[in-house]
Each structure stands twice: as C-alpha cells, then as structure tokens.
Scaffold this motif. Structure first.
Motif, PDB file in Angstrom:
ATOM      1  N   ARG A 158     -17.561  -9.067  22.018  1.00 57.87           N
ATOM      2  CA  ARG A 158     -18.523 -10.000  22.607  1.00 57.87           C
ATOM      3  C   ARG A 158     -17.858 -10.696  23.790  1.00 57.87           C
ATOM      4  O   ARG A 158     -16.641 -10.876  23.823  1.00 57.87           O
ATOM      5  CB  ARG A 158     -19.040 -11.014  21.589  1.00 57.87           C
ATOM      6  N   ILE A 159     -18.701 -11.074  24.735  1.00 59.39           N
ATOM      7  CA  ILE A 159     -18.251 -11.826  25.913  1.00 59.39           C
ATOM      8  C   ILE A 159     -18.957 -13.168  25.864  1.00 59.39           C
ATOM      9  O   ILE A 159     -20.175 -13.255  26.052  1.00 59.39           O
ATOM     10  CB  ILE A 159     -18.578 -11.076  27.218  1.00 59.39           C
ATOM     11  N   ASP A 160     -18.205 -14.214  25.574  1.00 57.41           N
ATOM     12  CA  ASP A 160     -18.754 -15.566  25.548  1.00 57.41           C
ATOM     13  C   ASP A 160     -18.732 -16.129  26.966  1.00 57.41           C
ATOM     14  O   ASP A 160     -17.664 -16.189  27.598  1.00 57.41           O
ATOM     15  CB  ASP A 160     -17.944 -16.475  24.623  1.00 57.41           C
ATOM     16  N   VAL A 161     -19.885 -16.517  27.448  1.00 56.55           N
ATOM     17  CA  VAL A 161     -19.977 -17.171  28.755  1.00 56.55           C
ATOM     18  C   VAL A 161     -19.912 -18.673  28.491  1.00 56.55           C
ATOM     19  O   VAL A 161     -20.830 -19.253  27.908  1.00 56.55           O
ATOM     20  CB  VAL A 161     -21.281 -16.786  29.474  1.00 56.55           C
ATOM     21  N   MET A 162     -18.811 -19.298  28.911  1.00 56.96           N
ATOM     22  CA  MET A 162     -18.512 -20.670  28.525  1.00 56.96           C
ATOM     23  C   MET A 162     -18.367 -21.559  29.762  1.00 56.96           C
ATOM     24  O   MET A 162     -18.011 -21.090  30.848  1.00 56.96           O
ATOM     25  CB  MET A 162     -17.199 -20.730  27.729  1.00 56.96           C
ATOM     26  N   THR A 163     -18.635 -22.846  29.580  1.00 54.45           N
ATOM     27  CA  THR A 163     -18.265 -23.807  30.609  1.00 54.45           C
ATOM     28  C   THR A 163     -16.768 -24.082  30.502  1.00 54.45           C
ATOM     29  O   THR A 163     -16.130 -23.764  29.492  1.00 54.45           O
ATOM     30  CB  THR A 163     -19.029 -25.129  30.424  1.00 54.45           C
ATOM     31  N   ALA A 164     -16.209 -24.687  31.532  1.00 53.75           N
ATOM     32  CA  ALA A 164     -14.781 -25.009  31.503  1.00 53.75           C
ATOM     33  C   ALA A 164     -14.465 -26.002  30.398  1.00 53.75           C
ATOM     34  O   ALA A 164     -13.328 -26.053  29.904  1.00 53.75           O
ATOM     35  CB  ALA A 164     -14.348 -25.564  32.861  1.00 53.75           C
ATOM     36  N   SER A 165     -15.456 -26.789  29.976  1.00 55.14           N
ATOM     37  CA  SER A 165     -15.243 -27.784  28.921  1.00 55.14           C
ATOM     38  C   SER A 165     -15.454 -27.219  27.523  1.00 55.14           C
ATOM     39  O   SER A 165     -15.261 -27.928  26.538  1.00 55.14           O
ATOM     40  CB  SER A 165     -16.176 -28.980  29.135  1.00 55.14           C
ATOM     41  N   GLY A 166     -15.872 -25.948  27.403  1.00 52.57           N
ATOM     42  CA  GLY A 166     -15.975 -25.318  26.096  1.00 52.57           C
ATOM     43  C   GLY A 166     -17.360 -25.261  25.504  1.00 52.57           C
ATOM     44  O   GLY A 166     -17.500 -25.054  24.296  1.00 52.57           O
ATOM     45  N   GLN A 167     -18.414 -25.400  26.305  1.00 47.73           N
ATOM     46  CA  GLN A 167     -19.781 -25.239  25.808  1.00 47.73           C
ATOM     47  C   GLN A 167     -20.268 -23.826  26.126  1.00 47.73           C
ATOM     48  O   GLN A 167     -20.068 -23.333  27.234  1.00 47.73           O
ATOM     49  CB  GLN A 167     -20.718 -26.270  26.451  1.00 47.73           C
ATOM     50  N   ARG A 168     -20.934 -23.216  25.159  1.00 49.07           N
ATOM     51  CA  ARG A 168     -21.376 -21.837  25.328  1.00 49.07           C
ATOM     52  C   ARG A 168     -22.678 -21.781  26.124  1.00 49.07           C
ATOM     53  O   ARG A 168     -23.640 -22.466  25.811  1.00 49.07           O
ATOM     54  CB  ARG A 168     -21.564 -21.172  23.966  1.00 49.07           C
ATOM     55  N   ILE A 169     -22.700 -20.939  27.159  1.00 48.65           N
ATOM     56  CA  ILE A 169     -23.894 -20.727  27.968  1.00 48.65           C
ATOM     57  C   ILE A 169     -24.667 -19.508  27.471  1.00 48.65           C
ATOM     58  O   ILE A 169     -25.899 -19.492  27.495  1.00 48.65           O
ATOM     59  CB  ILE A 169     -23.524 -20.544  29.455  1.00 48.65           C
ATOM     60  N   GLY A 170     -23.964 -18.500  27.037  1.00 44.04           N
ATOM     61  CA  GLY A 170     -24.614 -17.289  26.561  1.00 44.04           C
ATOM     62  C   GLY A 170     -23.600 -16.335  25.972  1.00 44.04           C
ATOM     63  O   GLY A 170     -22.381 -16.570  26.020  1.00 44.04           O
ATOM     64  N   VAL A 171     -24.083 -15.226  25.418  1.00 44.16           N
ATOM     65  CA  VAL A 171     -23.235 -14.237  24.761  1.00 44.16           C
ATOM     66  C   VAL A 171     -23.716 -12.839  25.126  1.00 44.16           C
ATOM     67  O   VAL A 171     -24.929 -12.575  25.131  1.00 44.16           O
ATOM     68  CB  VAL A 171     -23.255 -14.400  23.223  1.00 44.16           C
ATOM     69  N   LEU A 172     -22.773 -11.949  25.442  1.00 46.85           N
ATOM     70  CA  LEU A 172     -23.044 -10.518  25.611  1.00 46.85           C
ATOM     71  C   LEU A 172     -22.294  -9.789  24.500  1.00 46.85           C
ATOM     72  O   LEU A 172     -21.105 -10.064  24.261  1.00 46.85           O
ATOM     73  CB  LEU A 172     -22.566 -10.007  26.973  1.00 46.85           C
ATOM     74  N   ARG A 173     -22.951  -8.878  23.814  1.00 45.83           N
ATOM     75  CA  ARG A 173     -22.334  -8.163  22.689  1.00 45.83           C
ATOM     76  C   ARG A 173     -22.398  -6.652  22.939  1.00 45.83           C
ATOM     77  O   ARG A 173     -23.366  -6.145  23.504  1.00 45.83           O
ATOM     78  CB  ARG A 173     -23.051  -8.504  21.369  1.00 45.83           C
ATOM     79  N   PHE A 174     -21.353  -5.955  22.465  1.00 45.03           N
ATOM     80  CA  PHE A 174     -21.378  -4.497  22.513  1.00 45.03           C
ATOM     81  C   PHE A 174     -20.440  -3.940  21.449  1.00 45.03           C
ATOM     82  O   PHE A 174     -19.577  -4.652  20.917  1.00 45.03           O
ATOM     83  CB  PHE A 174     -21.011  -3.970  23.909  1.00 45.03           C
ATOM     84  N   ARG A 175     -20.644  -2.687  21.134  1.00 45.57           N
ATOM     85  CA  ARG A 175     -19.830  -2.010  20.117  1.00 45.57           C
ATOM     86  C   ARG A 175     -19.171  -0.784  20.738  1.00 45.57           C
ATOM     87  O   ARG A 175     -19.828  -0.012  21.461  1.00 45.57           O
ATOM     88  CB  ARG A 175     -20.682  -1.605  18.917  1.00 45.57           C
ATOM     89  N   VAL A 176     -17.892  -0.595  20.441  1.00 41.20           N
ATOM     90  CA  VAL A 176     -17.147   0.581  20.879  1.00 41.20           C
ATOM     91  C   VAL A 176     -16.941   1.483  19.662  1.00 41.20           C
ATOM     92  O   VAL A 176     -16.442   1.038  18.626  1.00 41.20           O
ATOM     93  CB  VAL A 176     -15.794   0.184  21.489  1.00 41.20           C
ATOM     94  N   SER A 177     -17.355   2.720  19.791  1.00 42.14           N
ATOM     95  CA  SER A 177     -17.258   3.665  18.678  1.00 42.14           C
ATOM     96  C   SER A 177     -16.927   5.052  19.200  1.00 42.14           C
ATOM     97  O   SER A 177     -17.303   5.413  20.320  1.00 42.14           O
ATOM     98  CB  SER A 177     -18.576   3.692  17.893  1.00 42.14           C
TER      99      SER A 177
END
Length: 411
Positions: A335-354
C-alpha cells in the motif's frame, strides 16, 4: 457617609440598569420566538458548510467569509460568558441560563453541521478516520436532540465542557486553512491548543473542590491531553486536503502529466519496469503543503518520498513517485499511504504482487476516484480527475512534481 457612598457605587445607575434590563427582555423574547424554528438551523448550517466547501475553490473570498462568520459566532459565544460574569459582579442583570444554553446549542449545531461536509469529503473510510467522522456525526445528532443536550448541559457539566472543547477543535481545524492558508499541520497544532485551553473548565469541574494537589494534577493532565491528541492525529481527517484521483502504471507521460501503459504486477515486471504511483491531490487555493508517499510492504515502511503540492487546481495537483528498487521479498500486499508532513492520511493506494498473473494487481494507468460516502461523493462534484486532454495542459496550471526513489526530482 463613606459606607453609603460605597453602597451607592456598587449599584448600577438606574438608566443603565433599565436599558440593560430592556435588552435582556428583548433577547429572551427573541429566544422564545426562535425556539419553534430552531430545527431549521442544522440544515442551514450544513448547507453553509457545503457552500463553503464549493466556494473555497470557485469563489475563495465568499467561502472564507462563511468560515469567518462561523468563527465570529464563537467569539460572540465566548464573549457572552465573560461579559455576563462582569455584569453580574457589578450588579447588572444577566441572561437566564436557559437562554445562554439555547444560544450555545445553536452555535454548537452551526459548528458541527458546517464542518460535516469537509469531514465527509476528506475522510479515508478504510482507516480510523471513519471512527472520528462518525463520532462527530454522533455529536451533531446529539446537538439537535433537545432532551439529551439539555440534560448534558444541566447534569453533566464536565461532559458538556468537553463537548464544547471538541467543537472549538473543529472550528479551528476547518476554518484556518481556508482563512489563513495554514498547512494542515499548523492548523492541527492550533486546534489542539484551542481544545486544551477550552478543556480547562471541564477538568476544573471534574476535579472539584480545587485543592493544591488537584491544581497540580490538572496542570499535569493538560500536556497529556495535548500529547494524546497529537498521537491520534492519524485518525483526524485533513479537512482541507483529499485525493481527487489516483492510479498505478508502469510508465508515465510527463509532457501530458498522465500515467500510461498496463502491466500485471509480478516480481519480474516490477524489476524490469518499476512502478509509478500517481495522485491528484486537491487543496484550497493559495495553500502550499508538503505531502509524502509512504510505500509499505505487508504493513512495514519501505520508502518515504516527500512531495510539495500547491492548491487551486480544480482537478487536483498532480504529483507522482516512481519506485524502481524493490526488495527481494516483494510478494504480498503493498500500500502507498498518501500522508501530510504532520502525519494525517490523505488517501491510500493498494496493490498485490504475485507470481500468478491472475492474482497480481493490474497497473493499467486508469485514474480512479477514491470512494466517498455513498450518494454524497462531494469530491466528484468539485474535482473531476481525467486523463490527458486539452484542458489538462491549460496555461497557468501549476507544474507537476516528479519525485523518484533517489530523491531527485523536477519541479
């Protein structure tokens, strides 16, 4: 004679006393007339919040005026309590408690329903932010249930003061990025400071009678309260930032500022091509904010890549990171957490490697809009993430930010 003079000085002048008494009676009559129509106030406040949410982008000054009006209502509420105490000490008439509680209820309703559109649109519903937003929604419902609200105000004063402090937190959190272009981190710090200050009455009421030991306990509790609020910032939505679009792709057209290509995310494909993570982040006009793409494998932080965004673009500020060096043990969930510099989450991108292509995520470059509240996806009404088009390269659009794993980038 001196005692008579002191008694005379303590009583209010007859003319002023009559004027203040007339004002008090006038306000009481207004409160009585407004009570039957008080049910209109929450939807009006919610509509004002929605309007401010839209107008921050399209008519910034008008959206800021709506937020400023909410702040002025709080100044009125806070000054009313202080002025009432000063008048009481000098022998002037004060408003009945029922009237002041009614005024406070109206301002609490205004605050909660005004800020709800911002919270609903910026909450990442797959995270703990959903708990915070649902809690604020519960407080909004409580504020319109008169029996529960007045029981809280009359019988559980320390909880009522805590309710008050939470409303102050929301006011500062939502209004300051719009009015002063403060970053989400700066606004969060000021909101926590305001909440701690307005928690004082709640703590003093809870620790009565105030002995020396209890004063020391209260002074120790205040920094603990502030620290707990800061530690829980991950659960607080960044009320002025949200993802308007995101995509995963094996390649990127930097001239068109758009992801392209398609690839099944197998270990061999990642080694050969790497992976682009594209995010379009909406921010108020004039706001400059640092955000971070945090790449996590099975929940463990692998890379943390900073980006700088600028507000004001309808489709969101387009930024991307390109990861090429993956660990040997790459299989599993990412997952890729899109965060502010202060640590608040703006959004999430998820993927699976197989190793099995059918089970691996397809990174096809399609720009997707994050899921919002069903039937109330305010983000789609404001920001329309699109692929490359003529409007996507309009003159005056802010330049893209490209950041690679090694930290090099082009503004």
């Amino acid at each position: 004679m001196s005692s008579e003079r002191s008694v005379s000085d303590a009583s209010p002048p007859p003319a002023k006393g009559r004027r203040l008494d007339a004002w008090q009676q006038h306000l009481e009559r207004l409160a009585v007339r407004a009570r039957p129509w008080s049910w209109l106030w929450p939807p009006v406040a919610f509509a004002a919040g929605v309007g401010s949410f839209f107008l921050v982008e399209r008519q910034q000054w008008l959206g800021a005026m709506l937020a400023l009006g909410m702040l002025l209502a709080w100044v009125l509420l806070l000054s009313e309590s202080l002025i009432g105490r000063l008048l009481s000490r000098r022998g002037y008439p004060t408003l009945p408690r029922g009237v002041t509680t009614f005024i406070a209820q109206m301002i609490h309703q205004e605050t909660l329903f005004f800020t709800l559109p911002f919270l609903l649109a910026t909450t990442v519903w797959s995270s703990g932010q959903a708990v915070f937003t649902l809690l604020m929604l519960g407080l909004a419902v409580l504020s319109i249930l008169d029996p529960l609200y007045y029981r809280l105000a009359d019988r559980h004063r320390w909880l009522y003061f805590a309710f008050h402090a939470q409303c102050v937190f929301l006011v500062v959190l939502v209004a300051l990025p719009t009015l002063l272009h403060l970053t989400t981190g700066q606004s969060l710090l000021l909101a926590l400071a305001a909440m701690v200050i307005f928690s004082l009455p709640s703590l003093m009421h809870l620790l009565r009678p105030m002995t020396r030991g209890r004063w020391l306990a209260m002074l120790a509790l205040l920094p603990l309260l502030a620290g707990a609020g800061w530690a829980g910032r991950l659960w607080v939505p960044p009320a002025s930032l949200w993802l308007s679009g995101h995509a995963l792709s094996p390649s990127f057209d930097e001239q068109a500022r758009a992801p392209e290509g398609g690839l099944r995310l197998t270990p061999e494909a990642l080694v050969d091509h790497g992976l682009y993570a594209y995010t379009a982040i909406h921010a108020p006009r004039g706001l400059r904010e640092e955000v971070v793409h945090e790449w996590r494998h099975e929940g463990k932080l692998v890379d943390r890549i900073p980006l700088v965004i600028k507000g004001g673009r309808e489709e969101g500020y387009r930024a991307w990171t390109h990861k090429q060096n993956f660990p040997e043990a790459v299989l599993g969930t990412w997952r890729i957490d899109v965060m502010t510099a202060s640590g608040q989450r703006i959004g999430v991108l998820r993927f699976r490697v197989s190793e099995t292509p059918e089970q691996a995520t397809l990174a096809d470059g399609r720009i997707q809009s994050p899921p919002g509240v069903p039937g109330l996806d305010l983000r789609r009404l404001i920001a329309r993430p699109t692929g490359p088009s003529a409007s996507d390269t309009d003159k005056g659009a802010p330049p893209p930010t490209t950041t690679r794993e090694d930290g090099a980038g082009t503004p």
